[in-house]
Design an enzyme around this catalytic site. Structure first.
Site, short mmCIF file in Angstrom:
data_model
loop_
_atom_site.label_atom_id
_atom_site.label_comp_id
_atom_site.label_asym_id
_atom_site.label_seq_id
_atom_site.Cartn_x
_atom_site.Cartn_y
_atom_site.Cartn_z
N ALA A 22 0.84 -1.20 0.00
CA ALA A 22 0.00 0.00 0.00
C ALA A 22 0.87 1.24 0.00
O ALA A 22 0.71 2.11 0.84
CB ALA A 22 -0.92 -0.02 1.22
N CYS A 23 1.80 1.30 -0.92
CA CYS A 23 2.71 2.43 -0.99
C CYS A 23 2.03 3.68 -1.53
O CYS A 23 1.00 3.61 -2.20
CB CYS A 23 3.90 2.10 -1.89
N THR A 24 2.67 4.82 -1.28
CA THR A 24 2.18 6.10 -1.78
C THR A 24 3.37 6.93 -2.26
O THR A 24 4.43 6.91 -1.64
CB THR A 24 1.44 6.87 -0.67
#
Length: 345
Positions: A22-24
């Site tokens: 769930a990278c940003t």
């Protein structure tokens, strides 16, 4: 409006597929019109990240048994590794930044059916950092699809699939995705945010809907990728453009921290919700690469002018196993090391 809502609903329903992280990623403009890239790495386990500095002049190949693409690095770079099998984040000596984030919808086509030279997915970002100094250069070259990507499974069994964001010192930006075996490129300074699923065109549709709601009224609050996309987009637009370099760096870190997932928050049934294990900020003007481990209450960084080996020199590595407590400029802590091998079949 009804069309936007239908697109947003369709995209939201597609999130039932289980991506693995769930990278940003965000692109922040300072008050002096320089640019910083913030990125979080969220993963179900610690991916054994180390920092590496690679020299220009380094001979490379696509890390596949037969038909690998070959090149010589035109730029030196500092990168964060992933299981020491892939480059997933980094900046080169021209201030070009590459960030690879997981995308479960990624489909690269059948490399065996292609006559093009082959490139491991683990080397995708490194190929860009080695060869290009601007986003425009990268877009022009990659649009010709000079290679076919090979994407074997990761050591933990997850599918190795991702999309890549690229930004440069002028604030230009591009998002690269392979969908249904086709390369899709979104190129323009307006593409300042990237998360995970669904595909980028659907993320834009969802975000358009939330823009009509208004961030001061309500913002979605879960750790799902579409919610994070909407939330960080609003926060990024609302953030002050700080002229002081220290405040600009702090602002970029505050934005990426605000969208991070706390340690201990994970759901085995929803692998797309995983704790943030590290964060980076790339200062494209100062050529400074910041790193923050979620396991340590300190930030450290390297100045590329200090750390990059001379052309043709040996790579150097900062070993982060054991989660050492580091702070400040840490170029002197790197040691010479044989470069890791990119993931291959």
């Amino acid at each position: 409006m009804k069309t936007i809502r239908r697109l947003a609903l369709s995209a939201a329903l597609s999130l039932s597929a289980p991506p693995a992280d769930a990278c940003t990623r965000l692109l922040y403009e300072t008050g002096t019109k320089s640019y910083m890239v913030g990125r979080s790495m969220d993963w179900m386990v610690d991916p054994n990240t180390d920092l590496w500095a690679f020299p220009k002049g380094m001979a490379r190949d696509g890390a596949v048994p037969q038909g690998a693409i070959r090149w010589t690095a035109k730029h030196g770079s500092v990168i964060s590794s992933f299981y020491n099998l892939a480059t997933v984040d980094g900046m080169n000596d021209a201030g070009l930044v590459a960030n690879v984030l997981y995308l479960v919808e990624s489909e690269y086509g059948d490399p065996a059916a292609s006559k093009k030279p082959k490139l491991s997915i683990g080397a995708w970002a490194q190929y860009v950092l080695d060869n290009f100094g601007t986003v425009a250069e990268a877009v022009t070259a990659l649009r010709k699809e000079p290679f076919a990507i090979v994407a074997p499974d990761l050591p933990d069994g997850h599918k190795a699939g991702g999309h890549m964001a690229v930004a440069d010192a002028t604030g230009d930006s591009a998002i690269f995705e392979y969908l249904g075996g086709k390369l899709v490129i979104h190129h323009g300074a307006q593409y300042r945010v990237m998360t995970n699923s669904p595909s980028y065109d659907q993320q834009l549709a969802i975000n358009t809907y939330w823009n009509t709601v208004g961030g001061l009224q309500f913002l979605p609050g879960t750790a799902r990728a579409a919610d994070r996309f909407a939330r960080i987009s609003w926060n990024l637009n609302a953030a002050a453009k700080e002229a002081d370099p220290r405040l600009a760096t702090a602002t970029t870190f505050s934005l990426i921290r605000a969208i991070s997932v706390p340690l201990g928050i994970a759901d085995p049934e929803q692998p797309n919700i995983a704790s943030t294990v590290w964060r980076t900020v790339s200062d494209t003007a100062a050529k400074r690469y910041y790193f923050e481990s979620a396991y340590n209450p300190a930030i450290f960084w390297v100045d590329l002018e200090k750390i990059l080996p001379a052309a043709g020199g040996k790579p150097v590595k900062l070993d982060l196993s054991g989660r050492p407590m580091l702070s400040g400029e840490v170029s002197e802590s790197f040691v010479a090391a044989e470069p890791f091998k990119f993931i291959s079949r």
